[in-house]
Design a protein around this motif. Sequence first.
Motif, mmCIF file in Angstrom:
data_model
loop_
_atom_site.group_PDB
_atom_site.id
_atom_site.type_symbol
_atom_site.label_atom_id
_atom_site.label_comp_id
_atom_site.label_asym_id
_atom_site.label_seq_id
_atom_site.Cartn_x
_atom_site.Cartn_y
_atom_site.Cartn_z
ATOM 1 N N SER A 174 -19.511 -29.511 19.347
ATOM 2 C CA SER A 174 -19.315 -28.059 19.265
ATOM 3 C C SER A 174 -18.255 -27.589 20.249
ATOM 4 C CB SER A 174 -20.631 -27.326 19.544
ATOM 5 O OG SER A 174 -21.583 -27.625 18.558
ATOM 6 N N SER A 175 -18.276 -28.141 21.441
ATOM 7 C CA SER A 175 -17.302 -27.774 22.466
ATOM 8 C C SER A 175 -15.888 -28.155 22.032
ATOM 9 C CB SER A 175 -17.656 -28.462 23.783
ATOM 10 O OG SER A 175 -16.733 -28.133 24.777
ATOM 11 N N LEU A 176 -15.755 -29.332 21.470
ATOM 12 C CA LEU A 176 -14.442 -29.785 20.994
ATOM 13 C C LEU A 176 -13.922 -28.860 19.894
ATOM 14 C CD1 LEU A 176 -12.244 -32.013 21.040
ATOM 15 C CD2 LEU A 176 -13.563 -33.147 19.248
ATOM 16 N N LEU A 177 -14.769 -28.517 18.937
ATOM 17 C CA LEU A 177 -14.352 -27.635 17.846
ATOM 18 C C LEU A 177 -14.049 -26.219 18.351
ATOM 19 C CD1 LEU A 177 -16.804 -28.784 15.026
ATOM 20 C CD2 LEU A 177 -14.346 -29.246 15.200
ATOM 21 N N VAL A 215 -27.408 -26.185 17.063
ATOM 22 C CA VAL A 215 -26.954 -26.983 15.931
ATOM 23 C C VAL A 215 -26.757 -26.074 14.714
ATOM 24 C CG1 VAL A 215 -27.630 -28.800 14.301
ATOM 25 C CG2 VAL A 215 -27.904 -29.162 16.755
ATOM 26 N N GLY A 216 -27.591 -25.044 14.602
ATOM 27 C CA GLY A 216 -27.428 -24.073 13.516
ATOM 28 C C GLY A 216 -26.068 -23.395 13.575
ATOM 29 N N PHE A 217 -25.618 -23.045 14.765
ATOM 30 C CA PHE A 217 -24.288 -22.442 14.933
ATOM 31 C C PHE A 217 -23.212 -23.433 14.484
ATOM 32 C CE2 PHE A 217 -26.554 -19.279 17.006
ATOM 33 C CZ PHE A 217 -25.769 -18.320 17.621
ATOM 34 N N LEU A 218 -23.367 -24.692 14.889
ATOM 35 C CA LEU A 218 -22.406 -25.722 14.511
ATOM 36 C C LEU A 218 -22.385 -25.909 12.997
ATOM 37 C CD1 LEU A 218 -20.438 -28.058 15.090
ATOM 38 C CD2 LEU A 218 -22.439 -29.516 15.500
#
Length: 183
Positions: free
Chosen positions: A44-47, A169-172
């Motif tokens: 998520s951080s990378l994206l 994870v839902g946000f991702l």
Amino acid sequence: MEEPEVPLEQVQEHIEHHAHHEPDSFIPKVALSTAIIAAFAAISSLLAGDHANEAMVSQIESSDQWAFFQAKSIKAAVLSTKIALIESQGKKAEAKDEEKIAEYGKEQEEIKKEAEAKHHEAEVHLKKHKLLAGGVTLLQIAIAVGAISALTKRKIFWGVSLLFGLSGVGFLLTELLSALHHG
């Protein structure tokens, strides 16, 4: 824009250390779930960072287009002034100058469309960045609460950690599904 960080490596190492020294299966389960959550946080951080960079690039491109638009506007104004000066002297302006002003107007329309498209693109990337950064925050909270669970050996904290993890994870997943849908 600054990339969200996941500075909880030491917490993860601490949990893993305790997992190897505990005969109870609770701590290894917490360690495993926290490691999985940390992996999702890293993705998520990378994206999020990628979308922040793309937003910045698109905004710069939009600004460049607006500067180009202004340059064309200045050129048209200079030619209009030239025509007005020539006509104020009772002379007829050259047809090529009138044609050039019309050409600048057409070019400005295209430049404006491109600038607005790039600005919209920047807004879309920024929105995605904010969504993913929110997910990273929830995942970091999940990791921290997982550490509290391992340290206190309280399963309620592990449950809270898993809830925060699932939310992150839902946000991702929301972003990944959106990216698949919009191609």
